[in-house]
Design a protein around this motif. Structure first.
Motif, PDB file in Angstrom:
ATOM      1  N   ASN A  57     -10.228 -23.526  32.370  1.00 19.77           N
ATOM      2  CA  ASN A  57     -11.330 -24.420  31.952  1.00 19.77           C
ATOM      3  C   ASN A  57     -12.190 -23.771  30.861  1.00 19.77           C
ATOM      4  O   ASN A  57     -13.339 -24.126  30.659  1.00 19.77           O
ATOM      5  N   LYS A  79     -19.185 -31.314  23.434  1.00 23.71           N
ATOM      6  CA  LYS A  79     -19.146 -32.375  24.442  1.00 23.71           C
ATOM      7  C   LYS A  79     -17.739 -32.653  24.952  1.00 23.71           C
ATOM      8  O   LYS A  79     -17.532 -32.956  26.120  1.00 23.71           O
ATOM      9  N   ALA A  82     -16.942 -30.172  27.530  1.00 21.72           N
ATOM     10  CA  ALA A  82     -17.701 -30.473  28.744  1.00 21.72           C
ATOM     11  C   ALA A  82     -17.025 -31.598  29.521  1.00 21.72           C
ATOM     12  O   ALA A  82     -16.888 -31.537  30.743  1.00 21.72           O
ATOM     13  N   ARG A  83     -16.565 -32.613  28.806  1.00 25.17           N
ATOM     14  CA  ARG A  83     -15.911 -33.743  29.465  1.00 25.17           C
ATOM     15  C   ARG A  83     -14.635 -33.290  30.176  1.00 25.17           C
ATOM     16  O   ARG A  83     -14.362 -33.659  31.314  1.00 25.17           O
ATOM     17  N   ARG A  85     -13.979 -30.261  31.212  1.00 25.29           N
ATOM     18  CA  ARG A  85     -14.320 -29.407  32.351  1.00 25.29           C
ATOM     19  C   ARG A  85     -14.731 -30.216  33.570  1.00 25.29           C
ATOM     20  O   ARG A  85     -14.545 -29.788  34.701  1.00 25.29           O
ATOM     21  N   SER A  86     -15.313 -31.396  33.311  1.00 20.63           N
ATOM     22  CA  SER A  86     -15.781 -32.196  34.443  1.00 20.63           C
ATOM     23  C   SER A  86     -14.612 -32.677  35.298  1.00 20.63           C
ATOM     24  O   SER A  86     -14.793 -33.066  36.447  1.00 20.63           O
ATOM     25  N   VAL A 114     -23.587 -35.752  34.758  1.00 16.40           N
ATOM     26  CA  VAL A 114     -22.394 -35.873  33.925  1.00 16.40           C
ATOM     27  C   VAL A 114     -21.767 -37.266  34.039  1.00 16.40           C
ATOM     28  O   VAL A 114     -21.445 -37.893  33.042  1.00 16.40           O
ATOM     29  N   MET A 162     -16.973 -34.259  41.771  1.00 19.09           N
ATOM     30  CA  MET A 162     -16.604 -34.741  40.445  1.00 19.09           C
ATOM     31  C   MET A 162     -15.230 -35.414  40.450  1.00 19.09           C
ATOM     32  O   MET A 162     -14.732 -35.796  39.388  1.00 19.09           O
TER      33      MET A 162
END
Lengths: 251, 216
Positions: A57, A79, A82-83, A85-86, A114, A162
């Motif tokens: 990740n 971003k 980040a997306r 990783r979510s 998130v 998540m």
């Protein structure tokens, strides 16, 4: 587990290399993890297994090669990263629960910030997950009031909130007192049984035998062996793996 | 002595309020700007880091009086004139922001890196993890140093006396000219004015510190 994974690749590492200064910590790593597969990564300390886990990740940046998750290449920053990783759950050796938030708030933070879920929706799901990992009655405490095993189970619930495609476990039981290890491993075993795709860096050979579809043995930054647990534990092919197993299993 | 206070109460009161006003406005400016600068200083974006470092080094290493001169007499030369009071708020606020930035940055560095890592692993962006996870914990450790910055700043507002703002120190000059025989009394009144702001602040700081202490 007895169920075979789907054979559909979810995480793919191709020609991955990483250096810490002069130290070549990941050397030409090729590894594919299928959807629903549980891969346990073992090896001596300094073999690069944690770095491998953290590279998936991008908590560790790699210098060469490619990592894709569900067909998508890991972005470098921002971003997009980040997306991505979510969708990848992570459980750390030192739990890393947010110290200033309650257990419930820890589990709700990701979904509300998130995923933009409403507070009510996130809370309902958080309480379900906390019940599932057996710490539902601790929801209003702060992390420091919980035992290590409880904290780690909260961390697992936080990652599950998540709805990740894959879960990474970076030595999840190494910081725990012996009597708390099993409560965490039990949760992980049940996750594996439910079909979660998992990459687990661990020294718990019992867990590897019980829950893994595949054991990956690393040494000096390379994947030395990759086999089913039965094959690996009963009939390792490399001398390095034989030596490692003889040290950890014969006492 | 009582007569002295009765005669001069309006001037002292107005001067006290002016110091308080300067302090609160400059303090708010410094807190907001300083926190923003601290976020820049730990940001992954190199130009932002550079900008914040440049700001901090410039203001931290310039005497406050020079900052006053620059804002009140320098800015009009580039067609940006501000009044004496606004200029004083800007000078004190911009100068103090550099110190707030460094205090907050030290607080950010004191938060265990695992906290930000866990936030990023959940999919929070850099800004979100700073806002939700790192800064709330950082502020808890910087309450005492921020208290020191605040007290220093309250006293630093006295430089505005040299720029036509009638705050406490300006009232000291004025009163001592008019009451040469009672200079000790004048001094005591002015010192009491400053202490009326700073001593309760120290109390508030220690209360806040206890309230926000976190279990680790």
């Amino acid at each position: 587990m007895t169920d075979r994974p789907t054979g559909e690749p979810l995480v793919r590492l191709t020609g991955v290399n990483k250096w810490f200064g002069d130290l070549h910590v990941l050397q030409d790593i090729d590894l594919t993890i299928d959807r629903g597969e549980v891969v346990v990564v073992i090896g001596p300390s300094g073999s690069g297994k944690s770095t491998l886990c953290r590279a998936i990740n991008r908590l560790e940046a790699i210098q060469d090669g490619e990592i894709t998750i569900d067909g998508q290449r890991l972005p470098d920053e921002g971003k997009e990263l980040a997306r991505l990783r979510s969708d990848v759950g992570m459980v750390f050796q030192s739990f890393n629960l947010f110290a200033h938030k309650t257990v419930l708030q820890n589990v709700m933070l990701g979904p509300t910030t998130v995923r933009k879920q409403s507070k009510g929706e996130a809370e309902k799901r958080a309480r379900e997950l906390l019940d599932r990992v057996g710490v539902g009655h601790q929801a209003d405490k702060v992390p420091a009031q919980l035992s290590g095993g409880q904290q780690q189970r909260v961390a697992i619930a936080r990652a599950l909130a998540m709805d990740p495609k894959v879960m990474l476990f970076d030595e999840p039981t190494s910081a725990l007192d012996p009597e708390m290890i099993n409560e965490v491993l039990d949760v992980m075993t049940s996750l594996a049984r439910d079909g979660m795709t998992m990459v687990v860096v661990t020294h718990e050979m019992g867990f590897a035998r019980r829950a893994a579809n595949r054991v990956v043995f690393m040494d000096a930054g390379r994947i030395v062996e990759s086999a089913t647990p039965e094959t690996f534990f009963t009939n390792p092919t490399s001398d390095r793996a034989k030596d490692f197993l003889s040290k950890i299993l014969n006492h | 002595m009582v007569q002295f206070f009765i005669d001069n109460f309006p001037l002292l009161r107005d001067a006290f309020l002016k110091t308080l006003q300067l302090s609160v406005l400059a303090g708010l400016l410094a807190l907001v700007l300083g926190t923003l600068l601290a976020a820049f200083r730990v940001s992954p974006i190199t130009p932002l880091r550079g900008l914040a470092t440049f700001y901090v080094e410039t203001f931290r290493n310039t005497p406050l009086t020079v900052v006053f001169f620059f804002i009140i007499f320098g800015l009009p030369q580039i067609d940006f004139a501000v009044g004496f009071f606004t200029g004083s708020v800007l000078a004190v606020g911009l100068y103090t922001a550099a110190f707030v930035c460094e205090a907050v940055r030290s607080g950010i560095n004191a938060v265990s890196p695992g906290q930000a890592e866990a936030a990023r692993a959940l999919g929070l962006t850099f800004g979100q993890s700073l806002r939700e996870v790192v800064l709330p914990q950082a502020f808890r450790t910087v309450v005492p140093p921020l208290g020191n910055v605040w007290i220093a700043m309250v006293k630093n507002t006295s430089i505005a006396a040299g720029f036509a703002v009638t705050e406490l120190t300006a009232s000291l000059q004025r009163l001592s000219n008019a009451n040469g025989g009672e200079i000790l009394l004048v001094l005591a009144a002015v010192v009491a004015g400053y202490m009326l702001i700073t001593v309760p602040s120290a109390y508030v700081v220690s209360r806040v510190e206890r309230r926000v202490a976190i279990l680790r």
